[in-house]
Write an enzyme that holds these catalytic residues in place. Structure first.
Site, PDB file in Angstrom:
ATOM      1  N   GLU A 175       1.450  -9.794   0.459  1.00  0.00           N
ATOM      2  CA  GLU A 175       1.121  -9.791  -0.698  1.00  0.00           C
ATOM      3  C   GLU A 175       1.975  -9.419  -1.903  1.00  0.00           C
ATOM      4  O   GLU A 175       2.287 -10.458  -2.745  1.00  0.00           O
ATOM      5  CB  GLU A 175      -0.289  -9.477  -0.807  1.00  0.00           C
ATOM      6  CG  GLU A 175      -1.549 -10.273  -0.134  1.00  0.00           C
ATOM      7  CD  GLU A 175      -2.618  -9.498   0.312  1.00  0.00           C
ATOM      8  OE1 GLU A 175      -2.875  -8.453  -0.137  1.00  0.00           O
ATOM      9  OE2 GLU A 175      -3.433 -10.019   0.969  1.00  0.00           O
ATOM     10  N   LYS A 218     -12.525  -8.870   5.265  1.00  0.00           N
ATOM     11  CA  LYS A 218     -11.064  -8.487   5.271  1.00  0.00           C
ATOM     12  C   LYS A 218     -10.951  -7.203   5.967  1.00  0.00           C
ATOM     13  O   LYS A 218      -9.857  -6.830   6.636  1.00  0.00           O
ATOM     14  CB  LYS A 218     -10.259  -8.947   4.224  1.00  0.00           C
ATOM     15  CG  LYS A 218      -8.814  -8.877   4.250  1.00  0.00           C
ATOM     16  CD  LYS A 218      -8.058  -9.122   3.105  1.00  0.00           C
ATOM     17  CE  LYS A 218      -6.829  -9.007   3.035  1.00  0.00           C
ATOM     18  NZ  LYS A 218      -6.126  -9.382   1.880  1.00  0.00           N
TER      19      LYS A 218
END
Lengths: 265, 633
Positions: free
Chosen positions: B173, B72
């Site tokens: 998130e 990521k």
């Protein structure tokens, strides 16, 4: 940088400085709450953003931000009410509600809800709201932004910025002190007295800055009273006063920013 | 219908999860190992098959050159952005990498872009969900760090596409976490979400108002997380080993991976204990042993966790709020288990943070809530609506290399801005625009998103054309650009050159490539389809048994059918699609006379040529996969 033949080296060199409020803003006077045409989906007469009968999002039409919220072009505004309206419209227009709709409806919802967000962002902030209204009235603020300053510095152009006459003396003195501080810093010297003096000056300008906002509210009241009067001359006068005030305000903001930068560096 | 089922996915730096709403409750779907967390580790085994998750972890130590973690960190980035990462992480770049190109990472002799590697993880999650539902899963909501820029978001969306998922929404998130919390709390107020994960840090401040989750400000650091703590501890261990034993093992991938595993275990232990022991076997048979107290650990990590303070302060400032105006603070991400981090948050927001939901799972649960909202909502999510913001300002380059900001950070999305351009030379046909993202004044300090070429401007004297360019940031935080020449009304053609992204063609070809590694997917799909068919035929048979036609069969025929049905029932639970198909065919054959009789008695002519599952009451085909064709002549 530029792959386009004879296009100048700087891609953005020819940006025409225009914002949302454009020529069409004056011609698009769809009145608050007025039905503009029939709903594409159910055929009932509809309001601007969504059909009041079947709730479906409608294709966006060019409207100004006041019209979008069905508000008159007044500067005193109940922001709590605006927020409620914003939440209500979000519940009708947000793309999340159209995730299962066809592509056309998804696009309309994205455009309508971006228009809603842009309008809310502009109107809820008192200064942005005033600036926006002035632009709708066809006047443009001086380029006071930091970008404009940097741009002027980089290109050697003269920035469109005039020292407000009533501030001339104080600004001159402040600039001298700033220059002195910068020189001292370059030499590695430290003059606590000068720094203290600059802090004081800065405070004074900050107070002025706050006071200007109060003064602006006075003009709002004058403006709002004149909105429906048709007295073009009186309106023009208030408009110019607000413009002048905002220019002065921006000037002071930049000044305070410069002092802060000099003190911090 | 099942084909509309949307799952929520947390594609994390360290672990990934998939969740969905079961009734009114979001739940995590476990993998076939029974575990909720799928480690974001991808390896290439000896047979060049892709291995993901827990079973891939052993490759990190055994064959580190065939495995990768924390991918990521590389999403949406260029080679010049990742010099720091390359020093600290064992990423192996393809030797022929060029600047400005999308990164390519080596696994064994093969190379993959970060979106492809992420796609392998997503595919594993998709497979887990399909096994769970026993039905194909094609739509997902995927979470991203709030502070991800356009390129990082686009890369995540590309990863979804490569994995065969339609990404209906990218959700930030911390915002997702607030949805999971908001589901049962249903109250109004200001909430701060502090999200320190494996590789990224986000802070978001939200206003909750009768089901509306309005993000007021967000900030963060997309390169700050538990990884940084691990790397610090690894470096200390390597230095110790060099100093104490005169051994430099920093070049040994295996040794570093072993140390990494040990320090992570120690880090985790120190959240519960006052001290932890490191005991690592070093190449050459010696052991490196050291005790770390919590006090030492906290001193070591202080500079790392202090890096979260600046973004928090900026987020408060942008929200025009003081710490005491925050009603609730919520902790998200595995690194918030560290007591020192909790103390920092408590200190910053002057209140004890919420930790009721598992910090590893809360983001995935929130993604499932958002997925439920997008699919039309349910009683639990009724009235819930997320209004998120763009984390970074959008700008265009103007004269002097200066950034002119046209959409400011923390603007609610979708958001748009319109700019007008003209030409400088008579007859000029092209106009170039450079789009940037970031807060800095100079273009060179901002992130280059894309260069656009407006083509086909009608020939006019210089300064005459008036080209309207509309920049729109959608609800995913991704930029769209459209342009129109106003005097002629002509749509200008836009040629986009994403600065670090994949082109559509590249994504398409990666989708095709991915099938080389997708044998397992294909097999799973076959099993699911075969099971669905088995269900369909048995449901039809059950109805048939109630029809008069059933009584017309001989008892032998009925016995035979019962035997075939039992056989199919047994084989259905297994993972062998050929066996299921064989049993389906057998049952189809065995019930042919029943189907004939049913048809004769009911709507004989209309239904001629159908098998039992279709003959059923004339409702027509019920499954998308027609069963073996029986010919009744």
């Amino acid at each position: 940088m530029s792959r386009a033949g004879h296009w100048a080296a700087q891609p953005g060199a020819s940006v025409v400085n225009v914002l949302m409020a454009n020529p069409e803003s004056k011609s698009s006077l769809i009145m608050p709450g007025e039905a503009t045409s029939t709903c594409w989906s159910c055929g009932t007469m509809r309001a601007v953003h969504f059909c009041s009968a079947c709730g479906k999002v409608q294709p966006p039409v060019p409207v100004n931000y006041f019209t979008f919220f069905a508000l008159p072009r007044k500067l005193n505004l109940d922001t709590a009410l605006l927020e409620r309206e914003f939440y209500e419209l979000s519940r009708k227009l947000h793309p999340d509600l159209y995730a299962r709709a066809d592509q056309q409806e998804q696009e309309w919802s994205m455009e309508q809800s971006s228009l809603l967000n842009d309008a809310y962002r502009t109107l809820k902030d008192p200064i942005k709201r005033t600036e926006y209204l002035l632009r709708l009235e066809g006047v443009e603020l001086e380029e006071q932004s930091k970008t404009a300053t940097e741009k002027a510095r980089a290109t050697g152009e003269v920035k469109k910025q005039v020292v407000p006459p009533d501030l001339l003396e104080e600004v001159f003195e402040l600039n001298m002190q700033l220059e002195e501080l910068r020189m001292q810093k370059k030499m590695g010297e430290d003059d606590p007295a000068l720094i203290e003096e600059l802090r004081k000056q800065k405070l004074k300008f900050e107070e002025k800055y706050e006071a200007l906002f109060e003064e602006l509210k006075g003009y709002w009241n004058q403006w709002d009273k004149l909105v429906d009067s048709g007295d073009e001359e009186a309106r023009g006068k208030v408009r110019d006063q607000m413009l002048d005030l905002l220019n002065r305000r921006n000037y002071i903001r930049n000044l305070v920013r410069d002092v802060n930068e000099a003190l911090e560096n | 219908m099942s084909s509309d089922r949307i799952v929520g996915i947390d594609l994390g730096t360290t672990n990934s999860l998939v969740a969905f709403m079961e009734g009114d409750t979001p739940v995590v779907i476990p993998g076939d190992d029974g575990l909720n967390l799928v480690p974001s580790v991808v390896a290439l085994d000896e047979r060049d098959q892709i291995i993901v998750g827990n079973s891939a972890r052993k490759y990190l130590i055994e064959t580190p050159e065939r495995a990768v973690y924390s991918i990521k960190r590389l999403m949406g980035r260029g080679i010049e952005d990742i010099q720091d990462e390359l020093k600290l992480f064992p990423f192996r770049l393809a030797e022929d990498m060029q600047a400005g190109e999308v990164l390519r990472i080596k696994l064994g002799d093969k190379t993959f872009t970060p979106p492809e590697i992420s796609a392998f993880i997503l595919r594993q999650l998709k497979r887990n969900a399909e096994r769970f539902f026993n039905a194909p899963v094609t739509k997902a909501v995927i979470t991203v760090p709030a502070y991800f820029n356009d390129a990082q978001r686009q890369a995540t969306k590309d990863a979804g596409r490569i994995a065969g998922l339609e990404v209906l929404r990218l959700v930030n998130e911390p915002t997702a976490a607030s949805l999971a919390y908001g589901l049962d709390k249903k109250q109004n107020g200001i909430v701060a979400v502090y999200d320190l994960g494996g590789g990224t840090f986000d802070i978001s401040i939200l206003k909750l108002h009768d089901g509306i989750f309005e993000v007021i400000s967000t900030n963060g650091d997309t390169h700050l997380g538990g990884d940084d703590i691990d790397n610090l501890l690894i470096r200390i261990a390597l230095d110790d080993i060099k100093g104490d034993m005169g051994l430099d093992v920093s070049r040994s991938g295996e040794a570093v991976a072993t140390i990494r595993k040990a320090v992570i275990e120690a880090k985790i232990a120190l959240s519960a204990q006052a001290s932890a022991k490191l005991d690592i076997e070093v190449p050459g048979g010696k052991r490196y042993q050291r005790e770390v107290t919590r006090e030492q650990f906290e001193q070591l990590i202080q500079p790392i966790i202090d890096r979260t303070v600046g973004p928090c302060k900026q987020a408060l400032k942008d929200a025009k709020l003081k710490p005491e105006q925050i009603d609730e603070a919520v902790l998200v991400g595995g690194s918030t288990r560290i007591p020192k981090v909790r103390a920092l948050v408590e200190d910053m927001f002057q209140r004890k943070p919420h930790t009721d939901l598992n910090p590893d799972e809360v983001v995935a649960l929130g993604a499932a809530v958002q997925a439920n909202i997008l699919s039309g909502g349910s009683e639990a999510t009724e009235n819930m609506l997320l209004l998120d913001v763009t984390p970074l300002s959008l700008g265009i380059e103007v004269a002097g290399g200066v950034t002119d900001k046209i959409i400011l950070r923390n603007s609610t999305i979708p958001a748009s801005a319109t700019q007008y351009y003209t030409t400088q030379v008579d007859g000029q046909a092209n106009v170039a625009i450079h789009v940037l993202q970031g807060e800095r004044e100079l273009a060179k300090d901002c992130r280059s998103l894309a260069r656009f070429d407006l083509r086909g401007v009608p020939p006019m004297p210089a300064g005459m054309p008036r080209i309207e360019v509309k920049f729109l940031i959608d609800a995913n935080g991704i930029l769209h650009v459209s342009a129109r020449e106003q005097r002629s009304g002509k749509e200008a053609e836009i040629e986009v050159q994403p600065s670090y992204g994949l082109t559509d063609e590249q994504v398409e070809s990666m989708i095709l490539d991915s099938f080389d590694y997708a044998e397992e997917d294909f097999r799973q799909r076959q099993v699911i389809e075969a099971r669905n068919e088995a269900e369909t035929i048995m449901a039809a048979l059950d109805k048939g048994k109630k029809s008069p036609a059933w009584e017309q069969l001989t008892s032998d025929e009925r016995k035979r059918i019962a035997k075939l049905q039992k056989a199919l029932n047994q084989v259905k639970a297994e993972d062998e699609y050929q066996a299921i198909r064989k049993a389906i065919d057998a049952l189809n054959q065995g019930t042919m006379r029943l189907a004939e009789l049913m048809m004769d008695s009911a709507v004989a002519t209309a239904l001629k040529g159908k098998t039992i599952d279709q003959a059923d009451l004339g409702e027509g085909p019920q499954s998308g996969h027609p069963v073996a064709k029986a010919d009744f002549k």
